[in-house]
Scaffold this motif. Sequence first.
Motif, PDB file in Angstrom:
ATOM      1  N   CYS A 352     -79.904 -17.933  18.489  1.00 15.89           N
ATOM      2  CA  CYS A 352     -80.165 -19.305  17.944  1.00 15.89           C
ATOM      3  C   CYS A 352     -78.844 -20.261  18.566  1.00 15.89           C
ATOM      4  CB  CYS A 352     -80.173 -19.389  16.536  1.00 15.89           C
ATOM      5  SG  CYS A 352     -80.313 -21.206  15.858  1.00 15.89           S
ATOM      6  N   THR A 356     -82.198 -24.079  13.157  1.00 17.11           N
ATOM      7  CA  THR A 356     -82.332 -23.139  12.118  1.00 17.11           C
ATOM      8  C   THR A 356     -83.720 -22.585  12.803  1.00 17.11           C
ATOM      9  OG1 THR A 356     -81.284 -24.008  10.129  1.00 17.11           O
ATOM     10  CG2 THR A 356     -82.852 -21.935   9.762  1.00 17.11           C
ATOM     11  N   VAL A 357     -83.670 -21.174  12.837  1.00 17.69           N
ATOM     12  CA  VAL A 357     -84.624 -20.560  13.451  1.00 17.69           C
ATOM     13  C   VAL A 357     -84.986 -19.200  12.292  1.00 17.69           C
ATOM     14  CG1 VAL A 357     -85.697 -19.311  15.176  1.00 17.69           C
ATOM     15  CG2 VAL A 357     -84.229 -21.050  15.908  1.00 17.69           C
ATOM     16  N   SER A 377     -77.815 -14.082  15.985  1.00 19.19           N
ATOM     17  CA  SER A 377     -78.705 -13.369  17.043  1.00 19.19           C
ATOM     18  C   SER A 377     -79.205 -12.209  16.309  1.00 19.19           C
ATOM     19  CB  SER A 377     -77.904 -12.902  18.207  1.00 19.19           C
ATOM     20  OG  SER A 377     -76.493 -12.225  17.730  1.00 19.19           O
ATOM     21  N   GLY A 392     -85.512 -25.717  15.626  1.00 22.58           N
ATOM     22  CA  GLY A 392     -84.228 -25.494  16.356  1.00 22.58           C
ATOM     23  C   GLY A 392     -84.407 -24.960  17.729  1.00 22.58           C
ATOM     24  N   LEU A 394     -83.945 -21.546  20.279  1.00 24.59           N
ATOM     25  CA  LEU A 394     -83.949 -20.126  20.349  1.00 24.59           C
ATOM     26  C   LEU A 394     -83.831 -19.834  21.795  1.00 24.59           C
ATOM     27  CD1 LEU A 394     -83.848 -17.534  18.565  1.00 24.59           C
ATOM     28  CD2 LEU A 394     -86.390 -17.419  19.078  1.00 24.59           C
TER      29      LEU A 394
END
Length: 401
Positions: A352, A356-357, A377, A392, A394
């Motif tokens: 990321c 936020t992921v 990660s 987010g 990625l």
Amino acid sequence: MDRLVNTVRPYAWGSTTAIPKLLGTEPTGEPQAEMWMGAHPGAPSRIDRGAGLVPLSEVIAAAPEAELGAASVRAFGPRLPFLLKLLAAGSPLSLQVHPDLAQAAEGFADEERRGVLLDAGHRNYKDTQHKPELICALTPFEGLCGFRHPAQAADILEGLDVDDLKPYVDILRAGPEDAALREVLTAVLSAEPAAMAETVERAAAAADERSAEGGPHAAAYAAYASLAHHYPGDPGVLAAMLLHHVQLQPGEALFLGAGIPHAYLDGLGVELMANSDNVLRCGLTPKHVDVPELLRIVRFEAGDPGVLRPEAVDGEEIYETPVDEFRLSRFVLAPGAAPRPLEPGTPQVLLCTAGTVEAHTAGTTDGGTLTLAPGESAFVPAGEQVTVSGDGTLFRAKVMA
């Protein structure tokens, strides 16, 4: 799927602020050059599967097919064949090239036969692998990549109006292109050091003046003057003038194949490379420069530096490269959108870089979800079905075997 605990490497050229800013941590005042994500033996990521933190390299070694998949092991052996990094250049890295597979195997075997210690300062080949690499800009990113056409390089040198450079200008204008580039690079790197240092000093002073005057080459001249400031008298400054000066915008990338001279100068990026340590240096470094071996490896081919922009395929932005060890792609995720499945065939590392992921393992409850903030990660073993969602950006590194 495992959250990665990663090591930041404090190389002297690293930025003191770029990686801390991404991670949301306080700068230490020391350079933070690279954060490594993968299983490289020099600084493997660590994971926790219930018995405390363990190097990812050890986890893979214990069960390579379970972690990597049979196809990757057949193609590349029982090791993760790529290394993902955050790279933050605060000052220029060394000007360098990497060998192809045949050159790496030959060079490694030769140094083994000659008894050159693996950790010797003059050793060129640390392994038998090639090292293609991709750098994708997260901020405006500056670098050098590939040879200019000799006539263009001649224009750059001639514009400095330094008498010492005129013989190089004549060679570059005489052609043929590959022979001209080889002859000039050989002359620059083989010159008597004291005389070359004086030439570099005069060229750098002229480059500083030309950059202040503006014009189409102002940014390149400023870069060359900066190189000389960091590496006074280094012949790599003149070698750099033969190369394209490239300024990437966020989301743009460069692919560096075997034999392509390059250097990163400034900026933050995501770097993905084959898992090798083989580097031949051209200059801009206090480290060993093996001129004859370097000249064997360099591809004296002029051309466009080839700035890459991703191609969107079903919402995944893919950076296409001609290697099987890795592929880099990017997801820009929007809140409320359906989770995106990631095909599970080969091992993956997810990173990321903004927002936020959430990465979720199929068939699990909330215990199978990792929430990734910028700079965080995860490692996804081969065969594990994961979906990603959130608000987010990625990046995804995967094996293409």
